[in-house]
Scaffold this motif. Structure first.
Motif, PDB file in Angstrom:
ATOM      1  N   THR A 106       0.799  -1.227   0.000  1.00  0.00           N
ATOM      2  CA  THR A 106       0.000   0.000   0.000  1.00  0.00           C
ATOM      3  C   THR A 106       0.833   1.279   0.000  1.00  0.00           C
ATOM      4  O   THR A 106       0.276   2.369  -0.095  1.00  0.00           O
TER       5      THR A 106
ATOM      6  N   ALA B 115      -4.368  -2.519  10.200  1.00  0.00           N
ATOM      7  CA  ALA B 115      -5.685  -1.895  10.018  1.00  0.00           C
ATOM      8  C   ALA B 115      -5.721  -0.850   8.905  1.00  0.00           C
ATOM      9  O   ALA B 115      -6.593  -0.910   8.029  1.00  0.00           O
ATOM     10  N   GLN B 116      -4.820   0.121   8.905  1.00  0.00           N
ATOM     11  CA  GLN B 116      -4.881   1.194   7.905  1.00  0.00           C
ATOM     12  C   GLN B 116      -4.642   0.669   6.486  1.00  0.00           C
ATOM     13  O   GLN B 116      -5.399   1.012   5.576  1.00  0.00           O
TER      14      GLN B 116
ATOM     15  N   VAL C 142      -5.269  -2.305   5.332  1.00  0.00           N
ATOM     16  CA  VAL C 142      -6.455  -3.085   4.968  1.00  0.00           C
ATOM     17  C   VAL C 142      -7.581  -2.141   4.564  1.00  0.00           C
ATOM     18  O   VAL C 142      -8.273  -2.374   3.567  1.00  0.00           O
ATOM     19  N   ARG C 143      -7.764  -1.056   5.301  1.00  0.00           N
ATOM     20  CA  ARG C 143      -8.813  -0.083   4.948  1.00  0.00           C
ATOM     21  C   ARG C 143      -8.541   0.553   3.588  1.00  0.00           C
ATOM     22  O   ARG C 143      -9.472   0.816   2.820  1.00  0.00           O
ATOM     23  N   GLN C 144      -7.272   0.816   3.275  1.00  0.00           N
ATOM     24  CA  GLN C 144      -6.935   1.395   1.966  1.00  0.00           C
ATOM     25  C   GLN C 144      -7.299   0.438   0.834  1.00  0.00           C
ATOM     26  O   GLN C 144      -7.879   0.861  -0.176  1.00  0.00           O
TER      27      GLN C 144
ATOM     28  N   GLN D  92      -9.535  -1.922   1.009  1.00  0.00           N
ATOM     29  CA  GLN D  92     -10.998  -1.992   1.015  1.00  0.00           C
ATOM     30  C   GLN D  92     -11.595  -0.796   0.273  1.00  0.00           C
ATOM     31  O   GLN D  92     -12.533  -0.950  -0.512  1.00  0.00           O
ATOM     32  N   GLU D  93     -11.053   0.401   0.472  1.00  0.00           N
ATOM     33  CA  GLU D  93     -11.543   1.596  -0.232  1.00  0.00           C
ATOM     34  C   GLU D  93     -11.360   1.472  -1.739  1.00  0.00           C
ATOM     35  O   GLU D  93     -12.249   1.847  -2.504  1.00  0.00           O
TER      36      GLU D  93
ATOM     37  N   ASP E 178     -19.868  -5.757   3.050  1.00  0.00           N
ATOM     38  CA  ASP E 178     -18.995  -6.077   4.179  1.00  0.00           C
ATOM     39  C   ASP E 178     -19.584  -7.264   4.922  1.00  0.00           C
ATOM     40  O   ASP E 178     -20.725  -7.215   5.371  1.00  0.00           O
TER      41      ASP E 178
ATOM     42  N   THR F 247     -15.540  -8.190  10.223  1.00  0.00           N
ATOM     43  CA  THR F 247     -14.172  -7.813  10.540  1.00  0.00           C
ATOM     44  C   THR F 247     -13.760  -8.512  11.813  1.00  0.00           C
ATOM     45  O   THR F 247     -14.537  -8.578  12.769  1.00  0.00           O
TER      46      THR F 247
ATOM     47  N   LEU G  78      -5.724  -6.912  11.130  1.00  0.00           N
ATOM     48  CA  LEU G  78      -7.161  -6.935  10.922  1.00  0.00           C
ATOM     49  C   LEU G  78      -7.464  -7.952   9.829  1.00  0.00           C
ATOM     50  O   LEU G  78      -6.699  -8.097   8.880  1.00  0.00           O
TER      51      LEU G  78
ATOM     52  N   VAL H 199     -10.632  -8.821   7.234  1.00  0.00           N
ATOM     53  CA  VAL H 199     -11.899  -8.313   6.733  1.00  0.00           C
ATOM     54  C   VAL H 199     -12.387  -9.251   5.638  1.00  0.00           C
ATOM     55  O   VAL H 199     -11.623  -9.633   4.756  1.00  0.00           O
TER      56      VAL H 199
END
Length: 130
Positions: free
Chosen positions: A64, A90-91, A93-95, A97-98, A108, A111, A118, A120
């Motif tokens: 990422t 976490a961060q 994984v969120r990127q 996911q976005e 979703d 989680t 994390l 997901v």
């Protein structure tokens, strides 16, 4: 849970799809994270071999650190829903996911937080009207 190479890496596992669909999902991730290797590994549950009817898991690792905005805002077509499991910090994984949400319809499905990572579960769905 899988342990990615570093805190910036996210392990992505795709199930419930064929190679062409997996390639489309991974191509969308490669466009958003251009330093990702784009390597796809097919694992078959129940041992080695290519027996029909055995589930296949398509895997890649996304770095990422080189995230760039999507240049093509149009959704990527899918012929059927695909289950995606993301594993990592976490961060990052969120990127990931976005970026998946920008390219596909996303549901979703839960989680699981860990001490340092994390997990997901998402289901990518065909976008209607694309």
């Amino acid at each position: 849970m899988t342990n990615p190479d570093s805190a910036d890496h996210v392990s992505v596992h795709l199930t419930g799809c064929g190679r062409e669909t997996a390639d489309a999902v991974i191509a969308a991730l490669d466009a958003a994270f251009p330093t990702s290797p784009g390597t796809v590994i097919a694992e078959r549950s129940g041992g080695r071999g290519t027996a029909p009817g055995k589930p296949v898991v398509w895997c890649t690792v996304v770095d990422t650190r080189a995230r760039r905005p999507r240049t093509d805002p149009a959704p990527v077509p899918l012929d059927a829903p695909v289950t995606v499991d993301l594993f990592g910090a976490a961060q990052p994984v969120r990127q990931v996911q976005e970026e998946l949400a920008g390219a596909f319809g996303v549901e979703d499905h839960g989680t699981v937080p860990g001490e340092h990572e994390l997990e997901v579960r998402l289901v990518l769905t065909p976008v209607t009207g694309a």
